[in-house]
Each structure stands twice: as structure tokens, then as C-alpha cells.
Enzyme design. Structure first.
Site, mmCIF file in Angstrom:
data_model
loop_
_atom_site.group_PDB
_atom_site.id
_atom_site.type_symbol
_atom_site.label_atom_id
_atom_site.label_comp_id
_atom_site.label_asym_id
_atom_site.label_seq_id
_atom_site.Cartn_x
_atom_site.Cartn_y
_atom_site.Cartn_z
ATOM 1 N N ASP A 258 -4.952 20.695 -12.590
ATOM 2 C CA ASP A 258 -5.327 19.443 -13.243
ATOM 3 C C ASP A 258 -4.827 19.529 -14.686
ATOM 4 O O ASP A 258 -5.332 20.322 -15.479
ATOM 5 C CB ASP A 258 -6.851 19.275 -13.182
ATOM 6 C CG ASP A 258 -7.321 17.929 -13.723
ATOM 7 O OD1 ASP A 258 -6.629 17.361 -14.596
ATOM 8 O OD2 ASP A 258 -8.383 17.455 -13.282
ATOM 9 N N TYR B 188 -13.966 19.669 -14.219
ATOM 10 C CA TYR B 188 -14.393 18.292 -14.484
ATOM 11 C C TYR B 188 -15.580 17.943 -13.572
ATOM 12 O O TYR B 188 -15.569 18.256 -12.378
ATOM 13 C CB TYR B 188 -13.205 17.360 -14.214
ATOM 14 C CG TYR B 188 -13.521 15.907 -14.364
ATOM 15 C CD1 TYR B 188 -13.731 15.335 -15.608
ATOM 16 C CD2 TYR B 188 -13.608 15.088 -13.245
ATOM 17 C CE1 TYR B 188 -14.020 13.994 -15.740
ATOM 18 C CE2 TYR B 188 -13.895 13.735 -13.368
ATOM 19 C CZ TYR B 188 -14.102 13.202 -14.619
ATOM 20 O OH TYR B 188 -14.400 11.872 -14.741
ATOM 21 N N ARG C 293 0.844 -1.196 0.000
ATOM 22 C CA ARG C 293 0.000 0.000 0.000
ATOM 23 C C ARG C 293 0.876 1.242 0.000
ATOM 24 O O ARG C 293 0.617 2.210 -0.690
ATOM 25 C CB ARG C 293 -0.958 0.019 1.197
ATOM 26 C CG ARG C 293 -1.648 1.368 1.312
ATOM 27 C CD ARG C 293 -2.801 1.500 2.283
ATOM 28 N NE ARG C 293 -2.843 0.593 3.385
ATOM 29 C CZ ARG C 293 -2.073 0.699 4.495
ATOM 30 N NH1 ARG C 293 -1.187 1.659 4.609
ATOM 31 N NH2 ARG C 293 -2.202 -0.180 5.454
ATOM 32 N N LYS D 3 -6.379 8.781 -18.900
ATOM 33 C CA LYS D 3 -6.592 9.439 -20.186
ATOM 34 C C LYS D 3 -5.349 9.355 -21.082
ATOM 35 O O LYS D 3 -4.984 8.272 -21.473
ATOM 36 C CB LYS D 3 -7.038 10.879 -19.935
ATOM 37 C CG LYS D 3 -8.075 11.028 -18.800
ATOM 38 C CD LYS D 3 -9.420 10.399 -19.122
ATOM 39 C CE LYS D 3 -10.349 10.297 -17.919
ATOM 40 N NZ LYS D 3 -10.623 11.549 -17.219
HETATM 41 C C1 LIG Z 1 -11.156 11.893 -15.977
HETATM 42 C C2 LIG Z 1 -10.764 13.147 -15.310
HETATM 43 C C3 LIG Z 1 -10.627 13.211 -13.911
HETATM 44 C C4 LIG Z 1 -10.931 12.031 -13.017
HETATM 45 O O1 LIG Z 1 -10.070 10.974 -13.250
HETATM 46 P P1 LIG Z 1 -10.492 9.427 -13.030
HETATM 47 O O2 LIG Z 1 -9.254 8.702 -13.419
HETATM 48 O O3 LIG Z 1 -11.661 9.146 -13.898
HETATM 49 O O4 LIG Z 1 -10.835 9.278 -11.580
HETATM 50 C C5 LIG Z 1 -10.229 14.414 -13.376
HETATM 51 N N1 LIG Z 1 -9.990 15.496 -14.136
HETATM 52 C C6 LIG Z 1 -10.115 15.479 -15.465
HETATM 53 C C7 LIG Z 1 -9.849 16.713 -16.247
HETATM 54 C C8 LIG Z 1 -10.516 14.304 -16.089
HETATM 55 O O5 LIG Z 1 -10.657 14.294 -17.425
#
Ligand SMILES: *Cc1c(COP(=O)(O)O)cnc(C)c1O
Length: 387
Positions: free
Chosen positions: A174, A102, A50, A199
Site C-alpha cells: 500500500d 490502515y 464496467r 489521497k
Molecule cells: C485511505 C486509505 C485506504 C482506503 O482508501 P479509500 O479510498 O478510503 O477506500 C487504504 N490505505 C491507506 C493507507 C489509506 O490511507
């Protein structure tokens, strides 16, 4: 800016040919949850999975080098990474965030604020006056996201980091929509950077994960501490898969960006499309800032259908692009933010953020640009009821 190695070199060499036992060139997968101690007082570098595993450390190291970070935490999802940052705020503290962030982030911040864990102040950080007013409220944490989702609005990261300094506010950006290849928030003065590695980084739509990295060592260690304490660190195999996908990040993203540019130009000249939102277009409100702050416009765009074009018929006629949430994979995906990605937001908040019913968001994939363009044009024609 730093003199760190170029992204392609980092991606081509990190954790390569390091296996001492067999000379394996690709990194091995290590799934053990526990590690042997030589004696009961000497804690080994790895003790329990962990807290740390070799595969997770390999991914953290690669991401940190790409972002120019001291370190951080690799988490089980992007949301988990965002949640790790929220450990730095206490009841009464203000968190500033974009009103069009988001959808999952909006939901997390709204509901944690409702429980009294902090106060959240959503505003339009792309507007310089609103940003100044927001920082004048002395927030403890500023959550930044640029380009925004789904309208690709551009926030001035260096300016926000500057405004945050005086009140001693931590900034987190982000960077999911651009990846470390096209934008580096820490170089622009932000304290932390978050990725949904689900992504572009993993890039193959087959692993959910996240990461949060900090410019300074002390903050990086705190992030890793919280990720272990709250148990949100990601599985070893997922880290291995993510690093594997990242090897081709540069070629993928540059090709996707090129195709997105073509598609955006094509759609913006089409009478069946009312508006196109793509930072690479000169008509985009944030174009100049994006060109200064980013290393490219990226491969995400959105557009509004002209009135008289049926959304249902348009969507039903596409043969290549797939109707699905998520982004940054090898395949072209499109979604309707109003009823899909942003449905978790309240309707008033969606309208306030400029998300209309006929807005379509596209994550451009690796298919041949000509075929993709043809797919969109044919579907627009099929959807056109205004003859
Ligand atoms: C998908 C996404 C998230 C969340 O990520 P997960 O891996 O789905 O938990 C946060 N910010 C942005 C801009 C995203 O596209």
C-alpha cells in the site's frame, strides 16, 4: 531501477493533446456506459463501461507508468483495490499483514478471515525477526504498508519481497502515504502496489478512488479481470478528476513535504509535545531505512501531546488545520486515530499497535509553513494546563 520518464514529465504529458475530433489539449470526459459495435462478431476495444472506459484507461496508464507497472485496475475506492488482491487467496491460505495497517484494511482482513475466506496473521513487519517468522509460515499473500499509519513505522520492502519469494507468496504494498513520487514498491521487488487515489494522487479532497497495479503483465490482466468480474471498477468521471488532480502531484507533494519537515522539527523541540513520529527526523526508528527506500520522508506525521496538555483544548484552538479524517489533500488535516480513523479496530489491537489516546496525526497541506507552525504553537499554548 528503470529508465522510465521522470514523474513530472509523465504527469505533464499523459493523455494530453490526443483528441482527434477537436484538437482538445485536456482529455475529454466520456460518460457513455456502452459502445457501438461495427459488426456483431468484432468486439470493439471498448464495449461496456464496467470493464473499460477511455478515462479509466488514461488514469491506469498514467499510474502504471509512474509505478513502472505493466497495468492493473482503477477501482471505485482504495478499499476496493485492496479487496481485488484478496481474490488471489483461498480458504486455508495465510495472509500476512502489519498489525498497525490502515484501519479499514485491518477491518476488511479481520472480518473476511472470520468468514473463513483465509487466515490472517497480523504482525510487526518492521521487526526483521517477526517478518522472517511470518514468512516461514508460508503465506499466500503478504500485505505491506509503509510508512505505517499512524506511527510512520518503516517496513523494508525489498527484504519482505525477498523473504516472500521462497514460499511463492505474492506481495502487495500500500503506497498511499507516499504516492509514486516518493516510493516505488515494484522497483523494490513487490508484485503489486495499491493506492487510495483519494489521497495524494487526486489531491483535492473531492474524489474517492483506488488503484492496484502489477509489475507483470499476467498479474495485471488478472487484476483487471477481477475488477470487472466483481464490478469494483471506478466511474469514468472520477478517473478524469483524479488524473486532473495528479497533474500537480510533484509540486504539491514536494511543498507539503518541506513544510512537514519544518513542523516536525518544531514540534519535536516543544515541551508540550511528548513524541513526534516523522521519518525525516533522525530520532525516528526507521529514519535510515526510509532515507534509503523512499525518495523523501513525505508529509505525514503524528505526535503525542505531553501530559498536562488538553487534547480538547488543543483541537478546539486550531484555526487553520481542520479536524477530519483522510489525508494527502491541499489542506492541512489532523485527526485523533484512537477515536477517528482507527476506531474500527478493536481497542486491544489499537493499544498493541501503539495508538494512544493522545496521539494526533497530521496531513500537512499547502498553506504557508509559517502560518501553519504558528497555528500549532498557539493551539499547544492554549491546550497547556500544566502551568
Ligand atoms: C485511505 C486509505 C485506504 C482506503 O482508501 P479509500 O479510498 O478510503 O477506500 C487504504 N490505505 C491507506 C493507507 C489509506 O490511507
Amino acid at each position: 531501477m528503470t529508465d522510465r520518464r521522470k514523474p513530472a514529465t509523465i504527469l505533464g504529458t499523459r493523455s494530453v493533446a490526443e483528441d482527434k475530433a477537436h484538437g482538445m489539449v485536456a482529455p475529454a470526459i466520456g460518460l457513455s456506459t456502452t459502445f457501438k459495435w461495427d459488426d456483431h462478431r468484432g468486439k470493439p476495444p471498448y464495449d461496456y463501461a464496467r470493464r473499460a472506459t477511455p478515462n479509466r484507461d488514461q488514469l491506469t496508464g498514467a499510474l502504471a507508468e509512474l509505478e513502472g507497472a505493466a497495468g492493473g485496475a482503477v477501482t471505485a475506492s482504495g478499499m476496493a483495490a485492496i479487496d481485488v488482491c484478496l481474490n488471489f487467496v483461498s480458504p486455508g491460505d495465510i495472509v500476512v499483514a502489519p498489525h498497525d495497517c490502515y484501519g479499514g484494511t485491518h477491518r476488511l482482513l479481520t472480518h473476511k478471515a472470520r468468514r473463513g475466506l483465509f487466515e490472517v496473521h497480523f504482525c510487526d513487519l518492521t521487526n526483521p525477526e517477526e517478518a522472517e517468522a511470518a514468512f516461514a509460515r508460508k503465506p499466500k499473500l503478504a500485505y505491506l504498508e509503509t510508512p505505517s499509519n499512524p506511527l510512520m513505522r518503516i517496513t523494508d520492502l525489498a527484504r519482505c519481497a525477498e523473504l516472500a519469494k521462497a514460499p511463492g507468496c505474492l506481495t502487495v504494498a500500500d503506497n498511499t502515504f507516499l504516492s509514486p513520487l516518493l516510493q516505488n514498491p515494484l522497483d523494490l521487488g513487490c508484485d503489486m502496489v495499491v493506492h487510495s487515489t483519494t489521497k495524494f494522487l487526486s489531491g483535492h479532497s473531492d474524489v474517492v478512488g483506488g488503484a492496484v497495479l502489477a509489475a507483470k503483465q499476467e498479474l495485471a490482466e488478472e487484476l483487471a479481470w477481477w475488477a470487472n468480474a466483481t464490478g469494483v471498477t471506478g466511474p469514468a468521471f472520477d478517473s478524469w478528476l483524479t488524473l486532473r488532480g495528479m497533474r500537480s502531484l510533484e509540486v504539491r507533494q514536494l511543498r507539503q513535504q518541506e513544510t512537514a519537515g519544518r513542523l516536525a522539527e518544531r514540534l519535536s523541540g516543544d515541551p508540550r509535545v511528548a513524541r513526534v513520529f516523522y521519518p525525516g527526523l533522525k530520532s525516528h526508528a526507521g529514519h535510515d531505512l526510509a532515507m534509503r527506500q523512499q525518495k523523501g520522508p513525505g508529509s505525514m506525521l503524528s505526535f503525542e501531546l505531553a501530559s498536562g496538555v488538553s487534547l480538547e483544548r488543543f483541537l478546539g484552538s486550531l484555526e487553520i488545520a481542520v479536524l477530519a479524517e483522510s489525508l494527502g489533500g491541499f489542506e492541512t488535516l489532523l485527526c485523533v486515530p484512537d477515536t477517528m480513523t482507527h476506531a474500527g479496530m478493536e481497542e486491544a489491537a489499537r493499544r498493541e499497535a501503539g495508538i494512544s489516546e493522545g496521539l494526533v496525526r497530521v496531513s500537512v497541506g499547502l498553506e504557508a509553513a509559517e502560518d501553519l507552525e504558528q497555528d500549532f504553537l498557539a493551539a499547544l499554548e492554549a491546550g497547556n494546563c500544566a502551568d
